[in-house]
Write an enzyme that holds these catalytic residues in place. Structure first.
Site, short mmCIF file in Angstrom:
data_model
loop_
_atom_site.label_atom_id
_atom_site.label_comp_id
_atom_site.label_asym_id
_atom_site.label_seq_id
_atom_site.Cartn_x
_atom_site.Cartn_y
_atom_site.Cartn_z
N PRO A 1 0.83 -1.21 0.00
CA PRO A 1 0.00 0.00 0.00
C PRO A 1 0.86 1.25 0.00
CG PRO A 1 0.04 -0.98 2.18
CD PRO A 1 0.75 -1.94 1.27
N CYS A 2 0.24 2.39 -0.24
CA CYS A 2 0.99 3.63 -0.37
C CYS A 2 1.74 3.95 0.93
CB CYS A 2 0.07 4.78 -0.77
SG CYS A 2 -0.87 5.50 0.59
N LEU A 3 2.79 4.71 0.81
CA LEU A 3 3.66 4.99 1.95
C LEU A 3 2.95 5.75 3.07
CD1 LEU A 3 6.97 5.95 0.11
CD2 LEU A 3 6.45 3.81 1.30
N SER B 1 0.40 4.98 4.51
CA SER B 1 -0.15 4.02 5.46
C SER B 1 0.82 3.65 6.56
CB SER B 1 -0.60 2.75 4.73
OG SER B 1 0.52 2.06 4.19
N ARG B 2 2.03 4.19 6.52
CA ARG B 2 3.04 3.86 7.53
C ARG B 2 2.96 4.75 8.77
NH1 ARG B 2 2.99 1.26 3.23
NH2 ARG B 2 4.85 0.26 2.35
#
Length: 268
Positions: free
Chosen positions: A172-174, A176-177
């Site tokens: 998933p896209c960064l 989401s971190r």
């Protein structure tokens, strides 16, 4: 599995033309593959590029599109210009997908394509995915979800079709971190991205580097944690991460679990 594949082909025959929101993940890649096989030039894969997408992921998506044989275009999206997105609320993905489909929908109209489709699968409907609502509001369709095709079936069909990335880990896209409520900046996205690329070069493909303030938390599959600790120079990893701008580097003893940051939304 084969019945689901035939249903997917039939769905695209009925569409006749479609633009695929294509990230290069296993889900959207399967949609792109089947659409291309059925529609030929009537299918175009579009990858949205923004600071939340690793350059390495774009490179992989491009390679996969070439292998599939589908026309592939790249567009820029600007979700980072939206303060609602940068604030990272619990529905952050809604603003991301709004930007994506506000970009793809007029593009499809300009090119004369009646449908924009994505790679949402049946399992995604049972997870917290506010971006799904944004896509639906803008008329996008989700062939995998419509046909009840699960993530496991996506991988089975992809393997059956000979797609070399059938077992590719989810990416998933960064954004989401980061824990909900922590502001997202381009510098933070780049820091996390560089850290994950570094760990992948050490041989760990399925991982996350979660970021909270100045702390990086490494998540690995539980069965790999011991090997990670025993086989690597931990101080070298700490030094590398500190070079990216982190102050503290930790290892999550629970291990990697998809959607872990969503546990704050409901009691566990």
């Amino acid at each position: 599995m084969l019945e689901k594949l035939e249903q997917l082909k039939t769905l695209f025959r009925e569409m006749e033309q479609a633009i695929i929101a294509y990230s290069g993940g296993v889900d959207s890649a399967l949609v792109a593959k089947v659409a291309c096989d059925v529609l030929g030039d009537g299918a175009i894969a579009i990858t949205a590029v923004s600071p939340s997408l690793l350059p390495e992921e774009l490179e992989e998506a491009t390679i996969q599109a070439t292998e599939i044989g589908i026309a592939h275009k790249i567009v820029q999206t600007h979700e980072m210009d939206n303060p609602n997105y940068r604030a990272n609320p619990v529905n952050r993905c809604y603003f991301c997908k709004s930007e994506l489909h506000d970009t793809l929908k007029p593009l499809a109209k300009e090119l004369g394509y009646p449908y924009v489709v994505d790679g949402v699968n049946a399992d995604d409907l049972h997870d917290y995915r506010p971006g799904i609502a944004a896509a639906k509001e803008r008329g996008a369709r989700s062939p995998l979800a419509e046909l009840g095709i699960t993530k496991a079936q996506v991988r089975q069909i992809s393997q059956h079709l000979g797609l070399s990335w059938w077992d590719k880990p989810a990416q998933p896209c960064l954004s989401s971190r980061f824990p909900y409520g922590e502001e997202i900046t381009i510098a933070k996205l780049q820091r996390v991205g560089r850290a994950e690329v570094y760990l992948r070069k050490l041989g760990f493909s399925n991982l996350r580097v979660r970021s909270e303030g100045d702390t990086a938390r490494i998540e690995l599959p539980p069965e790999l944690i011991k090997d990670f600790v025993m086989a690597n120079d931990l101080q070298a990893i700490v030094s590398e991460f500190q070079g990216y701008g982190f102050m503290y580097v930790t290892l999550d003893l629970e291990g990697y679990r998809s959607g872990k940051l969503n546990q704050v939304l409901t009691p566990v």
